[in-house]
Design an enzyme around this catalytic site. Structure first.
Site, short mmCIF file in Angstrom:
data_model
loop_
_atom_site.label_atom_id
_atom_site.label_comp_id
_atom_site.label_asym_id
_atom_site.label_seq_id
_atom_site.Cartn_x
_atom_site.Cartn_y
_atom_site.Cartn_z
N GLU A 1 -5.74 -4.59 10.44
CA GLU A 1 -4.70 -3.60 10.67
C GLU A 1 -4.98 -2.82 11.95
O GLU A 1 -5.76 -1.86 11.94
CB GLU A 1 -4.65 -2.61 9.50
CG GLU A 1 -4.34 -3.25 8.17
CD GLU A 1 -3.67 -2.25 7.21
OE1 GLU A 1 -2.61 -2.59 6.69
OE2 GLU A 1 -4.21 -1.15 7.02
N ASN B 1 0.87 -1.17 0.00
CA ASN B 1 0.00 0.00 0.00
C ASN B 1 0.91 1.22 0.00
O ASN B 1 1.49 1.56 1.02
CB ASN B 1 -0.89 -0.02 1.25
CG ASN B 1 -1.67 1.27 1.42
OD1 ASN B 1 -1.80 2.06 0.48
ND2 ASN B 1 -2.20 1.50 2.61
P1 PGA Z 1 2.75 0.36 7.54
O1 PGA Z 1 1.30 0.61 6.91
O2 PGA Z 1 3.25 -0.96 7.00
O3 PGA Z 1 3.57 1.53 7.07
O4 PGA Z 1 2.58 0.32 9.03
C1 PGA Z 1 0.37 -0.44 6.73
C2 PGA Z 1 -0.89 0.07 6.09
O5 PGA Z 1 -1.30 1.20 6.38
O6 PGA Z 1 -1.50 -0.63 5.27
#
Ligand code: PGA
Length: 248
Positions: A166, A9
């Site tokens: 998440e 992402n």
């Molecule tokens: P991060 O973000 O891996 O930078 O913690 C994950 C996400 O928001 O999908």
């Protein structure tokens, strides 16, 4: 058998030139693998990535969509517009959209329904904030988000949804949920799916973990029974790191 699925992402990072450069680099590192991979990029980079990744097996996803097909909705992008570009996935309900752009369980549900009329697979994000976890409410919150998002969606459609757990407190903070915490929450999501549909359907749905996933912790996370993949923010911006995660 659930095929592991690792998606990047990019959030609001990378210009088109940078996206093209990333794709060229990732292609040199991406070999034989049983893992499915995709990059979810800003709208303006999607066409370039679809072209660059054609024939590689690496999928491309958007990070948001609007549920109406067309109309006077200045600044929005519709599902048919994404379809025309040829994207494979679309993130829905990311916590940053819930937090900064008024995404609600209801709009998430409408977006899922609009996407599920097409071949584009939604990546539905759910997760609790720290206060909810501290209050011992994380399962109730996450299970509630899953139920609301999948309201009115058939079992057959639900099997095409990827769910990303998440925890908001672990996104971009460097704080990862322990593999056990992540596994427990993905298990709770699967229990909810079993109640909504049945155990065969629940068993087939891909559940990812997201929140500070990096090459150093990817193996431990991916080895957990209930976790079928990862949604990777920061570490997906670097082709070497992303490819290391894919080859966990
Ligand atoms: P991060 O973000 O891996 O930078 O913690 C994950 C996400 O928001 O999908």
């Amino acid at each position: 058998m659930r095929i592991p699925f690792i998606a990047g992402n990019w959030k609001m990072y990378k210009t088109t030139a940078e996206a093209h450069h990333f794709a060229e680099e990732l292609k040199t590192m991406y070999g034989e693998t049983d893992v499915r991979a995709a990059i979810c990029a800003p709208f303006t980079q999607l066409e370039t990535l679809v072209r660059d990744f054609a024939g590689t097996g690496i999928g491309v996803g958007a990070q948001n969509v609007y549920f109406e097909k067309e109309g006077a909705f200045t600044g929005e992008i519709s599902v048919p517009m994404l379809e025309e570009i040829g994207v494979d996935y679309c993130i829905v309900g990311h916590s940053e959209r819930r937090q900064y752009f008024n995404e609600t369980d209801e709009t998430v549900n409408r977006k899922l329904k609009a996407l599920l009329e097409t071949k584009i697979r939604p990546i539905l994000c759910v997760g609790e904030v720290l206060e909810q976890r501290d209050a011992g409410k994380e399962k109730e919150v996450v299970s509630g988000q899953v139920r609301a998002a999948l309201e009115g969606i058939t079992a057959e459609q639900a099997e095409r949804v990827v769910i990303a757990y998440e925890p908001v407190w672990a996104i971009g903070t460097g704080k990862t949920a322990t593999p056990q915490q992540a596994n427990e929450m993905c298990g709770c999501i699967r229990d909810t799916l079993e109640e909504l549909f049945d155990d065969a359907v629940a068993d087939r749905i891909i559940i990812q973990y997201g929140g500070s996933v990096k090459p150093e912790n990817a193996t431990d996370i991916m080895n957990m029974e209930e976790i079928d993949g990862a949604l990777v923010g920061g570490a997906s911006l670097d082709p070497a790191k992303f490819s290391e995660i894919i080859n966990f």
